[in-house]
Design an enzyme around this catalytic site. Sequence first.
Site, short mmCIF file in Angstrom:
data_model
loop_
_atom_site.label_atom_id
_atom_site.label_comp_id
_atom_site.label_asym_id
_atom_site.label_seq_id
_atom_site.Cartn_x
_atom_site.Cartn_y
_atom_site.Cartn_z
N GLY A 216 0.83 -1.21 0.00
CA GLY A 216 0.00 0.00 0.00
C GLY A 216 0.86 1.25 0.00
N VAL A 218 2.94 4.72 1.49
CA VAL A 218 3.92 5.01 2.52
C VAL A 218 3.20 5.38 3.83
CG1 VAL A 218 5.76 6.60 3.21
CG2 VAL A 218 5.70 5.71 0.87
N GLY A 220 0.21 4.51 4.83
CA GLY A 220 -0.41 3.31 5.39
C GLY A 220 0.62 2.41 6.05
N GLU A 240 5.39 -3.09 1.34
CA GLU A 240 5.78 -2.58 0.01
C GLU A 240 5.03 -1.27 -0.10
OE1 GLU A 240 4.79 -5.22 -3.28
OE2 GLU A 240 4.53 -3.41 -4.48
N CYS A 274 2.09 -0.71 -8.74
CA CYS A 274 3.25 -0.33 -7.93
C CYS A 274 4.46 -0.11 -8.81
CB CYS A 274 3.59 -1.42 -6.92
SG CYS A 274 2.18 -1.99 -6.00
#
Lengths: 489, 489
Positions: A216, A218, A220, A240, A274
């Site tokens: 998710g 940064v 979070g 991640e 991502c």
Amino acid sequence: MIYGYDPRTGETVGDALPETDRDGVDMIVSAAAAAGEAWRATPAAERAQALEAVADALAAETDELWRLADRETALGEVRLRGEVARTAGQFRLFAQVIRDGGYLEAIVDHADPASAPPRPDVRRMKQPLAGVVAVFAASNFPFAFSVAGGDTASALAAGCPVVVKAHPGHPHTSARVAQIVRRALPYPDLLGLVQGMRAGADLVQHPRVVAAGFTGSVAGGKAIQGLIDEREVPIPFFGELGSVNPVVVLPSAPKAAVASGFATSLTMGVGQFCTNPGLMFVPEDDELRTALVEAVEGTTGGPMLAERIRDGYLGGVGRLGELRLLAEGKPGEGEWAVTPKVFTTDVKTFADKLPGIGEECFGPASIVVTYRELAELRPVLERLDGSLTATVHGTDPGEAAEITEALGARAGRLIWNGWPTGVAVTWAMHHGGPWPAATSTTTSVGATAIDRWLAPRAYQDWPEQLLPDELKDDNPLNVPRRVDGTLTR
Amino acid sequence: MIYGYDPRTGETVGDALPETDRDGVDMIVSAAAAAGEAWRATPAAERAQALEAVADALAAETDELWRLADRETALGEVRLRGEVARTAGQFRLFAQVIRDGGYLEAIVDHADPASAPPRPDVRRMKQPLAGVVAVFAASNFPFAFSVAGGDTASALAAGCPVVVKAHPGHPHTSARVAQIVRRALPYPDLLGLVQGMRAGADLVQHPRVVAAGFTGSVAGGKAIQGLIDEREVPIPFFGELGSVNPVVVLPSAPKAAVASGFATSLTMGVGQFCTNPGLMFVPEDDELRTALVEAVEGTTGGPMLAERIRDGYLGGVGRLGELRLLAEGKPGEGEWAVTPKVFTTDVKTFADKLPGIGEECFGPASIVVTYRELAELRPVLERLDGSLTATVHGTDPGEAAEITEALGARAGRLIWNGWPTGVAVTWAMHHGGPWPAATSTTTSVGATAIDRWLAPRAYQDWPEQLLPDELKDDNPLNVPRRVDGTLTR
């Protein structure tokens, strides 16, 4: 209550689902822990079969699953069918990994009474973590990084039970996938599902939870790390969090192919990867510039996964507005639709605006940074945040020699003449990188992802009858081992 | 200023040494980083030779080193000579590890254009972390867990430069060891040394530091983790914080041998081992009890490493005073000398006092807990904090079957009919365990310790000429690899 929403209309999908309260989380985690004890005692061959049963069960429901997920994510039939296949494929790969046994990293050192001091017999292998793995599902892959995603498959393969915190972007898809997986497992409670933000906090702070996986933002990721920091006993956090995925176009690269490949990679799935190419360094070149403008203007946006994600994209694009707009695509259709946008500047201006300008903008937006000499790039590349990938386009590898090390230090995967979207699920894949791409050195995709959920244990002069089969003298399971320093099978 | 002290007299040893100020730390870390770039580009065979040169250089100075360390630690000639040999041996093991190449975990997946979607060529191997490793030296092993200790040897082997924060318990030994190692390395700045608590904080917060190793107390480890949490970019923290090392004596165990082995293990080196047996479960048995009392009364204490450590021991023994004293040894001689003490209670009382009573008391103190039935143990073992080791004594492995899993879940190394002090430096050794024994799943002793300082990187369709040799098609360095799913060399 939790509602699913249709990104095309902004309207709710299906019935409301209840949030899982604290007692519910405790019950689900406890049931998973109990099932986990039976699971870790299950022979590897049977665990592999169970993973294949899960793969078959998911694949068998593809028709229903893609439709359900499409209503909640608007990602479309082709992509979603492919994603179910990929998700099933991940379980099949981990079945192979278990059967192979190399992931256990078994080592046998026989006693050496002649050495000074005398050496005991020491045998070591990896074991599943002793407890429940918490997985926080991602929004952008409702199958492959969600309830039955890579973290779930690799943790089950390792021998750990899993409790997933569903992503609010696809609650009904999550519930249905959990149901299918639970039915296919020999102990259904090996997979638990909780819904709601508060349930996620209760989950990661539960004393029986021994590790957490997360894909998710940064923000979070930092929030979950904060919850973990409050625990009495800390646990590893495999997050991640964000990645800008720099691309370097060398002077030798074919211009038309780069332009069209970039536009396709940037806008696929409304840029919700991502590994989206959020930053591209190109030589100053009118032909390339024209090709890029044409390619980007030929793209079309679409609805993003959730209202919050759309708002985040609009905010990110606003931030990038301090640069010059190079080109934009056509606005897509749907309540939460957005328009692809590409901004541009030169290396010097970009460098002056680091680190802020180098942060990920999730969605179909990117920055094209122009350079005059390749030598300008290295100092800028060294200042970039960590990424999952770094890509080089060119026909002369020699040109890339001086930037390879700088790129390699900032990314977990280097790609030549390809695009970072698309992550092959293979033995060698590494999907990770320096912070904030990942919070650890592990991967979330590929065979070695199983390593997240394992810890070594050594046995010293331990009686043969109490040793795991993998460490017994005659190696009855035929796992790869290092024996007295030499690799054997 | 920093002073060394003689534990036998409490007086200072040698001249005062300056604390390293912030500019000094920055200069040392920057020099290490620069040396590190040359080091990571050095071929593996040359790195292995350099590690062996360090081993030779340390071994050659054994006569001087043990005397210097003895003045600062009072650990005695036999132990300290053995520890220099062990420290040199660690460098030699890592030279073997580098030559073998298996630690790189190289994987090659060739392209598969026929698969859906088509698979690119993906190759993966581990690489040294891109930056400087910080090592916090321990008090209790002035060589093997200090400036040239396991973390330093494994990080240098991995390809990383190291800056050590010296332990204040042996500042002169630290400085001399650093001098010897620096002279033996091809790039002396690959090993930096800083002195002083403030320098340690500056070190772990330095932007070029990418990981930290630590061996010490729970409080010390938490303090360093707190400093890391303040960093803009988080880094991994490999801490070894505390371990009570439970021992279970089965009804079938030989009583006299257990009693004498226990007393020796407990009091060796004035009990200053991370693997000291701080807790032992024994059957209620008058013969065993008498043997234990006699064995402990036959021991003699000695001076502890530092005044603060002595004070910590006295505090810990005071805390254990709520139990009954079973036996004590003779007081040792020297300014900071302490007396071995063994306390006793029954399982029920012990369980009631958990978790507090289960915390490590660093030094020659232990708790003997008596049980009537083996079945009483499992629920108590499951509530123990994580340990580096768990030991079982007995002649009938069948008796241990029901506690093996509980012990294994709480410890990184299981030992049969041995004692936890003494950690063989081999391929299979694992020196780690659940928190607070370790803050990660890695080991600080043995060949696999190198894994702390590595991160994988994948190369997708990357040109052969830019690939590391270990991933080239013809495998010129002959490293073990997994190729298309099959292990090869």
